[in-house]
Design an enzyme around this catalytic site. Structure first.
Site, PDB file in Angstrom:
ATOM      1  CG  ASP A 141      -2.038   1.037   1.106  1.00  0.00           C
ATOM      2  OD1 ASP A 141      -2.405   1.379  -0.026  1.00  0.00           O
ATOM      3  OD2 ASP A 141      -2.508   1.514   2.152  1.00  0.00           O
ATOM      4  CB  CYS A 195     -22.689  -5.461  -4.633  1.00  0.00           C
ATOM      5  SG  CYS A 195     -21.012  -5.191  -4.040  1.00  0.00           S
ATOM      6  CB  CYS A 201     -21.482   0.596   1.058  1.00  0.00           C
ATOM      7  SG  CYS A 201     -21.638   0.254  -0.710  1.00  0.00           S
ATOM      8  CB  CYS A 221     -13.897  10.089   1.071  1.00  0.00           C
ATOM      9  SG  CYS A 221     -13.593   8.620   2.070  1.00  0.00           S
ATOM     10  CB  CYS A 251     -18.990   2.734   3.044  1.00  0.00           C
ATOM     11  SG  CYS A 251     -17.199   2.903   2.890  1.00  0.00           S
ATOM     12  CB  CYS A 255     -20.409  -4.532   3.784  1.00  0.00           C
ATOM     13  SG  CYS A 255     -20.382  -5.794   2.474  1.00  0.00           S
TER      14      CYS A 255
END
Length: 379
Positions: A141, A195, A201, A221, A251, A255
Site C-alpha cells: 500500500d 453486491c 454502503c 470522503c 461504508c 456491508c
C-alpha cells in the site's frame, strides 16, 4: 531480490507458498497474471481527470506506473495478493452516538499494518525466489500499485460499490499486500461481483462521497479528509464528520457480507483499549510528546499533531458539550493555523456568545489570514 535455485514445478511451488502464507497468518491468498486488468489505466485516468484524488498529487504523478504492474516493473509476470483479516471485536458504528468520545477507524486502533504485513511478505517472497530463481518485489500500500483490483483478479473477492474489496469470508475487513514476480505462476479464478441490488454502503455515507456505485470522490470522503487532507476541513463536511477523528468505517461496517466476518487472529491488529473509546477531552490536551507516546507504532502518528487536533476540535464542536469550552479556548493561540481555525469553529458552535466576546481581539491578531474568516463565516 533474485536467488538462483533449481526450478520447481509451478503447482508444487504455489502449494508451498500457500502453506507458508497460512503459517504466517495470512487469511487469503491468490494469484493473477500481471496483465490481468488492462482496463485499469482508463479507469484511473478518468478518476484523475474528474479530480477525485483531491490533493493527493502523487496519484497523478505516478499514473503511468500505477495503471498496471508492468508499467511499474516491466519484468512482472505474476502477482501474488495476500490478505490479513482485521475484523473488529465490536461494531464500529456504535461509538458514533457517543459524542464525547472520538471515533478512530478500525484499521488504526493498534499497530501500523504496513509494518506487520511487509515482513511476512518478504518471507514468502524469499521462499519464492529460492525455489524458482525468479525475481520478486513486495508491496504494502505504499507503491503505485492498485492492490484492490489485482486482488479481485486473484480471486480474493470483488471491489464493492464502496470501492473496497469485499471477501465472502471476511467481508470488508482485509488488509492487502502484493508480491510481483518474474515467474509465470498459475492464476486463480476471479470471483463475480456479488453486491446485487444492495446499496447500504452508498446510502450510509455521511458526505455523499460516491458519485455512482463503484466510484469514490475522495474530496468528499471523511477517510480522506481526516487523514490525507492537510488544510482546514471544508465547512460542508464538518457537521457530517460527527466524532470521527481519524478515518471513517461507515461504508465498510454496514456491508451485509460482514456477517461472515470474524475477529482478527492477529493480536497486533486488535484495538488497544485506549484507542477504542478515547475521550475528546483527553485528546485535545495532547502535546507533541503525548501524541507521539499515545500513537507509537500507529498509522495515526504520520498525520502529525496539528492535523489530529484539527480533527478532534471539529468533533468537539459537534459534541454539544459546553464543558469542553475551556479546552477549546486553550487552542485558540495554537501556532498552527489548522488548529486555530478548528478551535474557532468549535467555540462558535459550543458557546457563540463567548466567541462573540473574543472575536474582535482575535480578528485583530489574525489580520487578513484565512483563519480570520473562521470568526465571521458560516458555521
Amino acid at each position: 531480490m533474485k536467488m538462483a535455485s533449481a526450478p520447481v514445478d509451478p503447482e508444487t511451488l504455489v502449494a508451498e507458498l500457500r502453506a507458508r502464507a497460512a503459517a504466517l497468518g495470512f487469511d487469503s491468498f491468490g494469484i493473477a497474471p500481471a496483465d490481468a486488468r488492462p482496463d485499469l489505466p482508463a479507469k484511473l485516468n478518468a478518476a484523475l481527470a474528474a479530480g477525485w484524488h483531491g490533493d493527493m498529487d502523487w496519484m497523478a504523478e505516478t499514473a503511468d506506473r500505477r495503471g498496471s504492474p508492468q508499467g511499474m516493473w516491466p519484468a512482472a509476470r505474476s502477482v501474488i495478493v495476500l490478505g490479513i483479516n482485521y475484523g473488529p471485536e465490536t461494531d464500529p458504528l456504535a461509538i458514533l452516538g457517543e459524542k464525547s468520545l472520538g471515533t478512530i477507524s478500525v484499521y488504526a486502533r493498534n499497530r501500523d499494518y504496513h509494518e506487520i504485513i511487509k515482513g511476512k511478505l518478504k518471507d514468502i517472497a524469499g521462499l519464492l525466489a529460492r525455489r524458482s530463481g525468479a525475481e520478486v518485489k513486495v508491496f504494502v500500500d505504499t507503491a503505485p500499485l492498485m492492490e484492490k483490483p489485482l486482488a479481485e483478479a486473484a480471486g480474493l473477492g470483488w471491489q464493492g460499490k464502496h470501492t473496497v474489496l469485499v471477501s465472502r469470508d471476511f467481508g470488508s475487513w482485509l488488509f492487502l499486500g502484493a508480491i510481483l514476480t518474474s515467474a509465470d505462476l498459475p492464476g486463480d479464478k476471479p470471483l463475480p461481483e456479488s453486491c446485487g441490488t444492495c446499496t447500504r454502503c452508498l446510502d450510509i455515507c455521511p458526505t455523499s462521497a460516491f458519485p455512482a456505485p463503484f466510484q469514490l470522490d475522495s474530496r468528499r470522503c471523511l477517510a480522506y479528509l481526516t487523514v490525507e487532507h492537510k488544510d482546514q476541513i471544508p465547512l460542508e463536511f464538518r457537521v457530517p464528520m460527527g466524532n470521527r477523528i481519524y478515518g471513517c468505517d461507515d461504508c465498510l461496517a454496514v456491508c451485509p457480507w460482514n456477517k461472515f466476518a470474524s475477529v482478527s487472529r492477529e493480536a497486533r491488529l486488535r484495538a488497544r483499549p485506549e484507542l477504542e473509546r478515547p475521550a475528546l477531552a483527553d485528546l485535545v490536551q495532547l502535546d507533541d510528546a503525548g501524541f507521539r507516546s499515545l500513537f507509537v507504532g500507529s498509522p495515526i502518528k504520520r498525520i502529525g499533531l496539528a492535523r489530529f487536533l484539527r480533527n478532534v476540535l471539529i468533533a468537539i464542536g459537534n459534541s454539544g458539550d459546553p464543558a469542553l469550552v475551556p479546552l477549546v479556548e486553550a487552542r485558540l493561540d495554537a501556532d498552527e493555523p489548522v488548529v486555530r481555525g478548528a478551535a474557532i469553529w468549535a467555540l462558535r458552535r459550543l458557546a457563540p456568545e463567548r466567541a462573540d466576546s473574543l472575536r474582535l481581539a482575535y480578528l485583530a491578531r489574525e489580520g487578513d489570514s484565512s483563519v480570520a474568516l473562521e470568526w465571521t463565516g458560516d458555521i
